[in-house]
Write a protein that holds these residues in place. Structure first.
Motif, PDB file in Angstrom:
ATOM      1  N   GLY A 164       0.825  -1.196   0.000  1.00  0.00           N
ATOM      2  CA  GLY A 164       0.000   0.000   0.000  1.00  0.00           C
ATOM      3  C   GLY A 164       0.860   1.246   0.000  1.00  0.00           C
ATOM      4  N   ASP A 165       0.503   2.218   0.858  1.00  0.00           N
ATOM      5  CA  ASP A 165       1.279   3.450   0.895  1.00  0.00           C
ATOM      6  C   ASP A 165       2.669   3.242   1.488  1.00  0.00           C
ATOM      7  OD1 ASP A 165       0.591   3.027   3.520  1.00  0.00           O
ATOM      8  OD2 ASP A 165      -0.407   4.956   3.818  1.00  0.00           O
ATOM      9  N   GLY A 166       2.907   2.056   2.099  1.00  0.00           N
ATOM     10  CA  GLY A 166       4.227   1.751   2.636  1.00  0.00           C
ATOM     11  C   GLY A 166       5.273   1.530   1.564  1.00  0.00           C
ATOM     12  N   PHE A 167       4.856   1.345   0.306  1.00  0.00           N
ATOM     13  CA  PHE A 167       5.812   1.138  -0.779  1.00  0.00           C
ATOM     14  C   PHE A 167       6.759   2.326  -0.896  1.00  0.00           C
ATOM     15  CE2 PHE A 167       6.272   0.566  -5.657  1.00  0.00           C
ATOM     16  CZ  PHE A 167       7.503  -0.037  -5.491  1.00  0.00           C
ATOM     17  N   LYS A 168       6.271   3.520  -0.624  1.00  0.00           N
ATOM     18  CA  LYS A 168       7.120   4.704  -0.740  1.00  0.00           C
ATOM     19  C   LYS A 168       8.187   4.760   0.345  1.00  0.00           C
ATOM     20  CE  LYS A 168       3.743   7.559  -3.170  1.00  0.00           C
ATOM     21  NZ  LYS A 168       2.945   8.813  -3.160  1.00  0.00           N
TER      22      LYS A 168
END
Length: 550
Positions: A138-142
Protein backbone atom coordinates in the motif's frame (compact mmCIF):
# COMPACT_ATOMS: atom_id res chain seq x y z
CA UNK A 1 5.66 9.56 30.85
CA UNK A 2 8.24 8.04 28.54
CA UNK A 3 7.17 5.78 25.73
CA UNK A 4 7.64 2.17 26.72
CA UNK A 5 8.30 -0.95 24.66
CA UNK A 6 9.69 -4.39 25.27
CA UNK A 7 12.22 -4.09 22.45
CA UNK A 8 13.59 -1.09 20.57
CA UNK A 9 15.45 -1.89 17.35
CA UNK A 10 17.82 0.74 15.99
CA UNK A 11 18.11 0.41 12.21
CA UNK A 12 15.74 -0.95 9.56
CA UNK A 13 17.98 -3.10 7.40
CA UNK A 14 17.64 -6.86 7.09
CA UNK A 15 19.12 -7.66 10.50
CA UNK A 16 17.12 -5.03 12.36
CA UNK A 17 13.82 -5.81 10.65
CA UNK A 18 14.33 -9.52 11.26
CA UNK A 19 14.95 -8.90 14.95
CA UNK A 20 11.86 -6.69 15.18
CA UNK A 21 9.71 -9.19 13.30
CA UNK A 22 10.75 -12.14 15.46
CA UNK A 23 10.29 -10.17 18.68
CA UNK A 24 6.79 -9.14 17.58
CA UNK A 25 5.95 -12.71 16.56
CA UNK A 26 6.97 -13.78 20.06
CA UNK A 27 4.40 -11.41 21.50
CA UNK A 28 6.62 -8.47 22.43
CA UNK A 29 5.83 -4.79 21.94
CA UNK A 30 8.40 -3.51 19.44
CA UNK A 31 9.51 -0.19 17.97
CA UNK A 32 11.88 0.26 15.02
CA UNK A 33 13.88 3.49 14.70
CA UNK A 34 15.47 4.36 11.34
CA UNK A 35 17.45 7.59 10.96
CA UNK A 36 17.19 7.83 7.15
CA UNK A 37 14.00 8.48 5.21
CA UNK A 38 13.76 4.93 3.86
CA UNK A 39 13.51 1.38 5.08
CA UNK A 40 15.76 -1.43 3.84
CA UNK A 41 19.31 -0.15 4.20
CA UNK A 42 21.96 -1.63 1.93
CA UNK A 43 19.90 -4.84 1.74
CA UNK A 44 17.40 -3.01 -0.47
CA UNK A 45 20.03 -2.26 -3.12
CA UNK A 46 21.82 -5.62 -2.85
CA UNK A 47 21.55 -8.89 -4.72
CA UNK A 48 19.60 -10.27 -1.77
CA UNK A 49 21.39 -13.60 -1.57
CA UNK A 50 21.42 -15.40 1.78
CA UNK A 51 24.23 -17.88 2.52
CA UNK A 52 22.66 -20.39 4.89
CA UNK A 53 24.08 -23.93 4.79
CA UNK A 54 21.53 -26.70 5.41
CA UNK A 55 18.64 -24.22 5.04
CA UNK A 56 18.51 -24.75 1.28
CA UNK A 57 17.50 -27.95 -0.42
CA UNK A 58 20.39 -30.24 -1.27
CA UNK A 59 22.80 -32.75 0.16
CA UNK A 60 24.88 -30.27 2.17
CA UNK A 61 26.07 -31.30 5.62
CA UNK A 62 27.10 -29.40 8.72
CA UNK A 63 30.46 -31.15 8.61
CA UNK A 64 31.13 -30.03 5.03
CA UNK A 65 30.06 -26.46 5.74
CA UNK A 66 32.24 -26.31 8.84
CA UNK A 67 35.20 -27.68 6.90
CA UNK A 68 34.68 -25.05 4.22
CA UNK A 69 34.57 -22.23 6.76
CA UNK A 70 37.66 -23.57 8.50
CA UNK A 71 39.49 -23.48 5.16
CA UNK A 72 38.32 -20.03 4.05
CA UNK A 73 38.17 -18.19 7.40
CA UNK A 74 41.65 -19.03 8.70
CA UNK A 75 41.33 -17.78 12.26
CA UNK A 76 40.20 -19.25 15.57
CA UNK A 77 38.55 -15.95 16.42
CA UNK A 78 34.80 -16.19 15.96
CA UNK A 79 34.75 -19.99 15.70
CA UNK A 80 31.98 -20.24 18.33
CA UNK A 81 29.91 -17.71 16.41
CA UNK A 82 30.37 -19.59 13.15
CA UNK A 83 29.35 -22.84 14.83
CA UNK A 84 26.23 -21.17 16.22
CA UNK A 85 25.45 -19.79 12.77
CA UNK A 86 25.67 -23.20 11.12
CA UNK A 87 23.41 -24.67 13.78
CA UNK A 88 20.86 -21.88 13.96
CA UNK A 89 20.61 -20.57 10.38
CA UNK A 90 18.19 -23.31 9.25
CA UNK A 91 16.08 -22.68 12.35
CA UNK A 92 15.96 -18.95 11.67
CA UNK A 93 15.01 -19.41 8.01
CA UNK A 94 12.27 -21.90 8.95
CA UNK A 95 10.93 -19.51 11.59
CA UNK A 96 10.68 -16.66 9.10
CA UNK A 97 8.99 -18.93 6.57
CA UNK A 98 6.35 -19.97 9.12
CA UNK A 99 5.76 -16.61 10.77
CA UNK A 100 6.15 -13.96 8.10
CA UNK A 101 6.01 -13.00 4.47
CA UNK A 102 9.74 -13.70 4.14
CA UNK A 103 9.96 -16.53 1.63
CA UNK A 104 13.39 -17.70 0.50
CA UNK A 105 14.06 -20.30 -2.16
CA UNK A 106 17.22 -22.22 -3.02
CA UNK A 107 19.29 -20.94 -5.92
CA UNK A 108 19.59 -24.00 -8.18
CA UNK A 109 23.28 -23.54 -9.01
CA UNK A 110 25.68 -21.17 -7.30
CA UNK A 111 29.23 -22.25 -6.43
CA UNK A 112 31.02 -21.24 -3.27
CA UNK A 113 33.69 -18.62 -4.00
CA UNK A 114 36.59 -21.01 -3.35
CA UNK A 115 35.55 -24.24 -5.06
CA UNK A 116 38.94 -25.89 -4.50
CA UNK A 117 38.63 -25.56 -0.71
CA UNK A 118 37.63 -28.59 1.38
CA UNK A 119 33.88 -28.78 1.93
CA UNK A 120 32.93 -26.47 -0.95
CA UNK A 121 29.77 -27.06 -2.95
CA UNK A 122 28.21 -26.06 -6.26
CA UNK A 123 24.74 -25.72 -4.76
CA UNK A 124 22.71 -26.01 -1.59
CA UNK A 125 23.98 -23.08 0.49
CA UNK A 126 22.46 -20.04 -1.18
CA UNK A 127 18.90 -18.77 -0.89
CA UNK A 128 17.23 -15.84 -2.60
CA UNK A 129 13.95 -14.05 -1.89
CA UNK A 130 10.93 -14.96 -3.94
CA UNK A 131 9.43 -12.22 -6.10
CA UNK A 132 7.33 -9.76 -4.16
CA UNK A 133 4.43 -7.65 -5.39
CA UNK A 134 4.99 -4.27 -3.74
CA UNK A 135 1.34 -3.34 -4.19
CA UNK A 136 0.79 -5.39 -1.02
CA UNK A 137 2.58 -2.62 0.90
CA UNK A 138 0.00 0.00 0.00
CA UNK A 139 1.28 3.45 0.89
CA UNK A 140 4.23 1.75 2.64
CA UNK A 141 5.81 1.14 -0.78
CA UNK A 142 7.12 4.70 -0.74
CA UNK A 143 9.01 3.91 2.49
CA UNK A 144 11.02 1.15 0.81
CA UNK A 145 14.42 2.24 -0.45
CA UNK A 146 14.69 1.91 -4.24
CA UNK A 147 17.40 -0.18 -5.92
CA UNK A 148 20.26 1.55 -7.67
CA UNK A 149 18.92 3.05 -10.92
CA UNK A 150 21.81 1.43 -12.81
CA UNK A 151 20.43 -1.99 -11.87
CA UNK A 152 16.95 -1.21 -13.23
CA UNK A 153 15.61 -0.79 -16.75
CA UNK A 154 13.38 1.94 -18.16
CA UNK A 155 13.71 4.06 -15.03
CA UNK A 156 12.27 1.61 -12.52
CA UNK A 157 11.99 -2.00 -13.71
CA UNK A 158 13.79 -4.70 -11.73
CA UNK A 159 15.02 -7.79 -13.57
CA UNK A 160 15.40 -11.17 -11.89
CA UNK A 161 18.56 -13.20 -12.49
CA UNK A 162 16.81 -15.88 -14.59
CA UNK A 163 15.45 -13.17 -16.90
CA UNK A 164 18.81 -11.56 -17.68
CA UNK A 165 19.63 -14.04 -20.49
CA UNK A 166 16.26 -13.29 -22.09
CA UNK A 167 17.06 -9.57 -22.23
CA UNK A 168 20.46 -10.33 -23.73
CA UNK A 169 18.88 -12.61 -26.36
CA UNK A 170 15.78 -10.52 -27.00
CA UNK A 171 16.55 -10.12 -30.71
CA UNK A 172 17.90 -13.62 -31.22
CA UNK A 173 15.21 -15.81 -29.69
CA UNK A 174 11.43 -15.77 -30.09
CA UNK A 175 11.05 -17.19 -26.59
CA UNK A 176 13.21 -14.43 -25.15
CA UNK A 177 11.41 -11.75 -27.14
CA UNK A 178 8.02 -12.86 -25.83
CA UNK A 179 9.30 -13.09 -22.26
CA UNK A 180 10.76 -9.59 -22.40
CA UNK A 181 7.61 -8.24 -24.05
CA UNK A 182 5.43 -9.65 -21.23
CA UNK A 183 7.69 -8.27 -18.52
CA UNK A 184 7.88 -4.85 -20.16
CA UNK A 185 4.11 -4.64 -20.68
CA UNK A 186 3.51 -5.54 -17.03
CA UNK A 187 6.00 -2.90 -15.95
CA UNK A 188 4.33 -0.20 -18.03
CA UNK A 189 0.99 -1.01 -16.42
CA UNK A 190 2.57 -0.81 -12.96
CA UNK A 191 3.98 2.64 -13.69
CA UNK A 192 0.50 4.00 -14.34
CA UNK A 193 -0.11 3.99 -10.57
CA UNK A 194 3.30 3.70 -8.89
CA UNK A 195 6.60 5.57 -8.76
CA UNK A 196 8.47 2.48 -10.01
CA UNK A 197 7.81 -1.13 -10.93
CA UNK A 198 6.05 -3.16 -8.27
CA UNK A 199 7.50 -6.55 -9.26
CA UNK A 200 10.38 -6.71 -6.78
CA UNK A 201 13.29 -9.17 -6.85
CA UNK A 202 16.75 -9.49 -5.27
CA UNK A 203 17.46 -7.58 -2.06
CA UNK A 204 14.56 -5.21 -2.67
CA UNK A 205 12.18 -8.15 -2.48
CA UNK A 206 13.71 -9.28 0.81
CA UNK A 207 13.45 -5.79 2.32
CA UNK A 208 9.91 -5.47 0.97
CA UNK A 209 8.85 -8.78 2.48
CA UNK A 210 10.30 -7.83 5.85
CA UNK A 211 8.52 -4.48 5.74
CA UNK A 212 5.22 -6.15 4.83
CA UNK A 213 5.63 -8.57 7.74
CA UNK A 214 6.25 -5.75 10.21
CA UNK A 215 3.23 -3.82 8.95
CA UNK A 216 1.07 -6.93 9.22
CA UNK A 217 2.03 -7.24 12.88
CA UNK A 218 1.49 -3.57 13.58
CA UNK A 219 5.13 -2.81 14.40
CA UNK A 220 5.70 0.97 14.19
CA UNK A 221 8.68 2.17 12.16
CA UNK A 222 9.83 5.74 12.68
CA UNK A 223 11.96 7.17 9.92
CA UNK A 224 14.19 10.19 10.39
CA UNK A 225 14.76 9.08 13.99
CA UNK A 226 18.41 9.58 14.94
CA UNK A 227 19.49 8.19 18.32
CA UNK A 228 21.06 10.62 20.79
CA UNK A 229 22.26 7.89 23.13
CA UNK A 230 21.47 4.84 25.22
CA UNK A 231 19.88 5.04 28.66
CA UNK A 232 21.42 2.96 31.44
CA UNK A 233 20.14 2.06 34.89
CA UNK A 234 22.02 -0.10 37.39
CA UNK A 235 24.32 -1.40 34.68
CA UNK A 236 21.48 -2.38 32.34
CA UNK A 237 20.44 -0.74 29.07
CA UNK A 238 16.86 0.36 29.59
CA UNK A 239 16.16 2.49 26.53
CA UNK A 240 17.27 5.09 24.01
CA UNK A 241 16.99 8.83 23.70
CA UNK A 242 15.62 10.40 20.51
CA UNK A 243 15.49 14.19 20.24
CA UNK A 244 16.08 14.35 23.96
CA UNK A 245 13.11 12.14 24.82
CA UNK A 246 13.46 8.75 26.51
CA UNK A 247 12.01 5.66 24.85
CA UNK A 248 12.15 2.80 27.32
CA UNK A 249 12.98 -0.79 26.33
CA UNK A 250 12.11 -3.23 29.11
CA UNK A 251 13.90 -6.20 27.54
CA UNK A 252 16.30 -5.14 24.84
CA UNK A 253 17.82 -2.51 22.63
CA UNK A 254 19.04 -4.16 19.43
CA UNK A 255 21.64 -2.27 17.36
CA UNK A 256 21.58 -2.82 13.60
CA UNK A 257 22.55 0.49 12.00
CA UNK A 258 24.62 -0.90 9.13
CA UNK A 259 28.24 -0.58 10.25
CA UNK A 260 30.70 2.28 9.72
CA UNK A 261 31.08 2.60 5.95
CA UNK A 262 30.39 6.36 6.08
CA UNK A 263 32.31 7.04 9.29
CA UNK A 264 35.42 8.83 8.06
CA UNK A 265 37.26 8.64 11.36
CA UNK A 266 36.83 4.89 11.78
CA UNK A 267 37.58 4.26 8.11
CA UNK A 268 40.89 6.08 8.55
CA UNK A 269 41.61 3.92 11.57
CA UNK A 270 40.67 0.50 10.16
CA UNK A 271 40.64 0.56 6.34
CA UNK A 272 43.47 0.99 3.80
CA UNK A 273 43.99 4.60 2.76
CA UNK A 274 43.40 3.64 -0.89
CA UNK A 275 39.85 2.47 -0.06
CA UNK A 276 38.05 5.80 -0.15
CA UNK A 277 34.84 4.66 -1.89
CA UNK A 278 31.84 2.83 -0.43
CA UNK A 279 28.89 1.12 -2.10
CA UNK A 280 26.84 1.25 1.10
CA UNK A 281 23.75 3.41 1.67
CA UNK A 282 24.19 6.72 3.44
CA UNK A 283 22.85 5.71 6.86
CA UNK A 284 25.81 3.53 7.81
CA UNK A 285 27.74 6.15 9.75
CA UNK A 286 28.91 4.00 12.63
CA UNK A 287 26.14 4.96 15.07
CA UNK A 288 25.67 1.43 16.39
CA UNK A 289 29.36 0.98 17.13
CA UNK A 290 29.58 4.30 18.96
CA UNK A 291 26.46 3.56 20.99
CA UNK A 292 27.81 0.15 21.92
CA UNK A 293 31.14 1.60 22.98
CA UNK A 294 29.48 4.18 25.23
CA UNK A 295 27.77 1.28 27.01
CA UNK A 296 31.07 -0.51 27.55
CA UNK A 297 31.16 -2.63 24.41
CA UNK A 298 34.30 -3.19 22.36
CA UNK A 299 34.89 -3.19 18.60
CA UNK A 300 36.65 -6.14 17.04
CA UNK A 301 39.26 -4.82 14.65
CA UNK A 302 39.08 -7.83 12.34
CA UNK A 303 41.57 -10.61 11.76
CA UNK A 304 41.77 -10.44 7.97
CA UNK A 305 40.12 -7.28 6.61
CA UNK A 306 37.84 -4.80 8.30
CA UNK A 307 35.55 -4.65 5.27
CA UNK A 308 34.04 -6.70 2.45
CA UNK A 309 35.30 -5.48 -0.91
CA UNK A 310 34.08 -4.86 -4.43
CA UNK A 311 35.55 -2.84 -7.30
CA UNK A 312 33.39 0.20 -8.03
CA UNK A 313 33.30 2.61 -10.94
CA UNK A 314 31.70 6.01 -10.51
CA UNK A 315 30.84 9.27 -12.21
CA UNK A 316 28.54 12.27 -11.87
CA UNK A 317 25.67 12.15 -14.34
CA UNK A 318 23.99 15.03 -16.14
CA UNK A 319 21.50 15.50 -13.27
CA UNK A 320 24.34 15.93 -10.78
CA UNK A 321 23.82 12.55 -9.13
CA UNK A 322 26.90 10.55 -8.23
CA UNK A 323 26.55 7.13 -9.83
CA UNK A 324 28.40 4.24 -8.22
CA UNK A 325 28.44 0.87 -9.93
CA UNK A 326 29.68 -2.23 -8.05
CA UNK A 327 31.41 -4.61 -10.47
CA UNK A 328 30.39 -7.83 -8.75
CA UNK A 329 29.52 -10.44 -11.39
CA UNK A 330 28.16 -8.67 -14.46
CA UNK A 331 31.29 -7.99 -16.51
CA UNK A 332 34.70 -8.95 -15.09
CA UNK A 333 34.34 -12.69 -15.67
CA UNK A 334 32.87 -12.45 -19.15
CA UNK A 335 35.08 -13.37 -22.13
CA UNK A 336 36.84 -10.46 -23.82
CA UNK A 337 37.78 -8.16 -20.92
CA UNK A 338 40.98 -7.56 -18.98
CA UNK A 339 41.92 -5.43 -16.00
CA UNK A 340 45.25 -3.62 -16.06
CA UNK A 341 47.18 -1.50 -13.59
CA UNK A 342 48.78 1.85 -14.32
CA UNK A 343 51.70 0.07 -15.94
CA UNK A 344 49.34 -1.40 -18.55
CA UNK A 345 49.80 -4.92 -17.15
CA UNK A 346 47.28 -7.44 -15.87
CA UNK A 347 47.67 -7.94 -12.11
CA UNK A 348 45.12 -10.64 -11.27
CA UNK A 349 42.59 -13.12 -12.57
CA UNK A 350 39.66 -10.89 -13.52
CA UNK A 351 37.11 -13.66 -12.88
CA UNK A 352 37.84 -14.13 -9.17
CA UNK A 353 35.27 -12.95 -6.63
CA UNK A 354 34.82 -9.22 -6.22
CA UNK A 355 36.37 -9.44 -2.74
CA UNK A 356 39.49 -11.16 -4.09
CA UNK A 357 39.74 -8.72 -7.00
CA UNK A 358 40.03 -5.77 -4.61
CA UNK A 359 42.43 -7.68 -2.39
CA UNK A 360 44.62 -7.97 -5.49
CA UNK A 361 44.29 -4.23 -6.11
CA UNK A 362 45.42 -3.57 -2.54
CA UNK A 363 48.36 -5.99 -2.50
CA UNK A 364 51.59 -4.34 -1.44
CA UNK A 365 53.12 -4.85 -4.88
CA UNK A 366 50.09 -3.25 -6.54
CA UNK A 367 49.30 -0.31 -4.27
CA UNK A 368 49.71 2.83 -6.33
CA UNK A 369 49.64 0.83 -9.53
CA UNK A 370 46.20 -0.85 -9.50
CA UNK A 371 44.24 1.95 -7.81
CA UNK A 372 42.44 2.65 -9.98
CA UNK A 373 42.52 -0.37 -12.24
CA UNK A 374 41.28 -0.10 -15.82
CA UNK A 375 38.80 -2.58 -17.29
CA UNK A 376 39.41 -2.82 -21.03
CA UNK A 377 37.27 -4.38 -23.76
CA UNK A 378 36.35 -3.97 -27.43
CA UNK A 379 33.10 -2.88 -29.09
CA UNK A 380 31.74 -6.43 -29.38
CA UNK A 381 32.09 -7.01 -25.64
CA UNK A 382 30.51 -3.65 -24.80
CA UNK A 383 27.47 -4.34 -26.96
CA UNK A 384 26.96 -7.90 -25.75
CA UNK A 385 27.74 -7.68 -22.03
CA UNK A 386 27.90 -3.99 -21.17
CA UNK A 387 30.60 -2.46 -19.00
CA UNK A 388 29.75 -1.16 -15.54
CA UNK A 389 26.91 1.35 -15.72
CA UNK A 390 26.81 1.03 -19.52
CA UNK A 391 24.17 -1.62 -20.07
CA UNK A 392 24.35 -4.23 -22.85
CA UNK A 393 23.06 -3.08 -26.24
CA UNK A 394 23.37 0.59 -25.33
CA UNK A 395 23.25 2.61 -28.53
CA UNK A 396 23.72 6.08 -27.05
CA UNK A 397 27.02 6.09 -25.17
CA UNK A 398 27.44 9.83 -25.32
CA UNK A 399 26.33 10.53 -21.70
CA UNK A 400 28.97 8.11 -20.38
CA UNK A 401 31.65 9.48 -22.70
CA UNK A 402 30.82 13.09 -21.86
CA UNK A 403 31.00 12.31 -18.13
CA UNK A 404 34.48 10.86 -18.57
CA UNK A 405 33.23 7.53 -17.25
CA UNK A 406 33.59 5.53 -20.45
CA UNK A 407 36.84 6.09 -22.35
CA UNK A 408 36.82 5.30 -26.08
CA UNK A 409 39.56 5.16 -28.72
CA UNK A 410 39.76 3.65 -32.20
CA UNK A 411 42.98 1.78 -31.35
CA UNK A 412 44.46 0.19 -28.25
CA UNK A 413 47.44 2.52 -28.50
CA UNK A 414 45.08 5.49 -28.55
CA UNK A 415 43.21 4.12 -25.55
CA UNK A 416 46.45 3.69 -23.65
CA UNK A 417 47.39 7.31 -24.34
CA UNK A 418 44.03 8.53 -23.05
CA UNK A 419 44.44 6.44 -19.91
CA UNK A 420 48.00 7.58 -19.30
CA UNK A 421 49.39 4.08 -19.88
CA UNK A 422 52.43 2.97 -21.85
CA UNK A 423 50.98 2.04 -25.30
CA UNK A 424 53.67 -0.58 -25.92
CA UNK A 425 52.99 -2.26 -22.57
CA UNK A 426 49.23 -2.38 -23.15
CA UNK A 427 49.64 -3.73 -26.68
CA UNK A 428 51.95 -6.44 -25.40
CA UNK A 429 49.50 -7.32 -22.61
CA UNK A 430 46.57 -7.61 -25.02
CA UNK A 431 48.55 -9.62 -27.57
CA UNK A 432 49.53 -12.14 -24.93
CA UNK A 433 45.99 -12.31 -23.58
CA UNK A 434 44.52 -12.76 -27.07
CA UNK A 435 46.88 -15.63 -27.84
CA UNK A 436 45.84 -17.36 -24.62
CA UNK A 437 42.17 -16.65 -25.28
CA UNK A 438 42.32 -18.31 -28.68
CA UNK A 439 43.98 -21.33 -27.11
CA UNK A 440 41.45 -21.37 -24.25
CA UNK A 441 44.05 -21.21 -21.47
CA UNK A 442 45.12 -18.19 -19.47
CA UNK A 443 48.75 -19.07 -18.80
CA UNK A 444 49.32 -15.96 -16.69
CA UNK A 445 46.49 -16.17 -14.13
CA UNK A 446 44.45 -19.30 -14.90
CA UNK A 447 41.21 -17.48 -15.65
CA UNK A 448 38.31 -19.87 -16.12
CA UNK A 449 40.11 -22.66 -14.27
CA UNK A 450 37.47 -23.37 -11.62
CA UNK A 451 33.71 -23.78 -11.32
CA UNK A 452 33.06 -20.38 -9.77
CA UNK A 453 34.82 -18.52 -12.58
CA UNK A 454 33.16 -20.57 -15.32
CA UNK A 455 29.76 -20.02 -13.72
CA UNK A 456 29.99 -16.29 -14.48
CA UNK A 457 31.52 -16.66 -17.93
CA UNK A 458 29.54 -17.18 -21.11
CA UNK A 459 28.61 -20.86 -21.70
CA UNK A 460 28.22 -20.13 -25.40
CA UNK A 461 31.96 -19.40 -25.66
CA UNK A 462 34.38 -22.31 -25.94
CA UNK A 463 36.75 -23.81 -25.09
CA UNK A 464 36.92 -21.42 -22.11
CA UNK A 465 33.76 -19.46 -21.19
CA UNK A 466 35.87 -16.75 -19.55
CA UNK A 467 38.24 -16.04 -22.45
CA UNK A 468 37.84 -14.29 -25.81
CA UNK A 469 40.19 -12.02 -27.77
CA UNK A 470 40.03 -8.22 -27.53
CA UNK A 471 40.45 -7.26 -31.18
CA UNK A 472 37.63 -5.22 -32.74
CA UNK A 473 37.83 -1.46 -32.37
CA UNK A 474 36.84 0.93 -31.11
CA UNK A 475 38.11 -0.03 -27.68
CA UNK A 476 36.72 1.00 -24.32
CA UNK A 477 37.73 1.34 -20.68
CA UNK A 478 36.18 2.06 -17.30
CA UNK A 479 38.24 2.74 -14.16
CA UNK A 480 37.47 0.85 -10.93
CA UNK A 481 38.43 1.70 -7.35
CA UNK A 482 38.51 -0.44 -4.20
CA UNK A 483 35.21 0.00 -2.35
CA UNK A 484 33.48 -1.65 0.54
CA UNK A 485 30.16 -3.49 0.31
CA UNK A 486 29.95 -3.31 4.07
CA UNK A 487 32.23 -3.32 7.08
CA UNK A 488 33.36 -6.43 8.95
CA UNK A 489 34.64 -4.84 12.15
CA UNK A 490 31.86 -4.40 14.68
CA UNK A 491 30.84 -4.92 18.27
CA UNK A 492 31.99 -8.11 19.95
CA UNK A 493 29.02 -10.32 20.79
CA UNK A 494 28.31 -13.80 22.08
CA UNK A 495 26.39 -16.54 20.32
CA UNK A 496 23.09 -14.97 21.44
CA UNK A 497 24.03 -11.61 19.85
CA UNK A 498 24.51 -9.97 23.27
CA UNK A 499 27.09 -7.17 23.18
CA UNK A 500 30.13 -7.99 25.32
CA UNK A 501 32.12 -5.65 27.52
CA UNK A 502 35.93 -5.50 27.69
CA UNK A 503 35.96 -8.44 30.10
CA UNK A 504 33.85 -10.62 27.79
CA UNK A 505 30.66 -10.36 29.86
CA UNK A 506 27.28 -9.56 28.24
CA UNK A 507 25.97 -6.04 28.74
CA UNK A 508 22.41 -6.57 30.05
CA UNK A 509 19.75 -5.44 27.62
CA UNK A 510 22.06 -4.69 24.66
CA UNK A 511 22.31 -6.72 21.44
CA UNK A 512 23.85 -6.19 18.00
CA UNK A 513 23.33 -7.83 14.62
CA UNK A 514 24.02 -7.10 10.97
CA UNK A 515 27.14 -5.03 10.35
CA UNK A 516 27.02 -3.54 13.84
CA UNK A 517 28.07 -7.00 15.05
CA UNK A 518 31.65 -8.07 14.35
CA UNK A 519 31.44 -10.34 11.32
CA UNK A 520 31.52 -14.03 12.12
CA UNK A 521 33.60 -14.38 8.93
CA UNK A 522 36.21 -12.00 10.35
CA UNK A 523 36.58 -10.20 7.04
CA UNK A 524 36.72 -13.29 4.82
CA UNK A 525 34.18 -13.72 2.00
CA UNK A 526 33.49 -17.45 1.46
CA UNK A 527 30.35 -17.14 -0.64
CA UNK A 528 27.39 -15.05 -1.79
CA UNK A 529 25.20 -13.74 1.00
CA UNK A 530 27.66 -14.22 3.87
CA UNK A 531 26.55 -10.89 5.33
CA UNK A 532 22.80 -11.42 4.96
CA UNK A 533 22.84 -15.02 6.22
CA UNK A 534 24.36 -14.07 9.59
CA UNK A 535 22.28 -10.86 9.75
CA UNK A 536 19.02 -12.81 9.57
CA UNK A 537 20.29 -15.52 11.90
CA UNK A 538 21.65 -13.30 14.65
CA UNK A 539 18.72 -10.91 14.35
CA UNK A 540 16.54 -13.94 15.05
CA UNK A 541 18.76 -15.06 17.95
CA UNK A 542 18.78 -11.60 19.52
CA UNK A 543 14.99 -11.40 19.44
CA UNK A 544 14.51 -14.93 20.77
CA UNK A 545 16.91 -14.26 23.64
CA UNK A 546 15.13 -11.01 24.46
CA UNK A 547 11.79 -12.82 24.41
CA UNK A 548 13.12 -15.43 26.83
CA UNK A 549 14.63 -12.89 29.23
CA UNK A 550 12.71 -11.91 32.38
Amino acid sequence: MAERYDVVVVGAGAGGMTAALVAAAEGLKVLVLEKTDFVGGTTAISGGMVWAPMAAAGDDTAEAAAAYLDATVPTESGRDLRAAFLTKAPEAIAYLDSNSEVKLRPVPLYPDYYPEAPGSTMRGRVLEPERFDARALGDGFKLLRSPLPEFMLFGGMMVARPDLPHFRNVYRSATSFLRVARLTAAYLLQRLKHHRGTDLVLGNALAGRLLKSLRDRGVPIRIGAAIDGLETRDGRIIGVRVAGELIEADRAVILSTGGFSHDGERRAELLPEQATVTAVTEGATGDGLRLGETAGGTVHAGDIEAAFWTPVSWFTNAEGRQVKFPHTVTDRGKPGLIAVNRQGRRFTNEAVSYHEFVRAQLRADNVGHAVPAHLICDKNFLWKYGLGAVKPMTGNRKPYLDAGYLIEAPTLAGLATKLGLDPAALLETVERFNADARAGEDREFGRGSNAYQRHFGDPAVSPNPCLAPIETGPFYSVAVWPADLGTASGLNTDTRARVLDAGGAPIPGLYACGNDMASIMRGAYPGPGITLGPALTFGYLAAMDAAASP
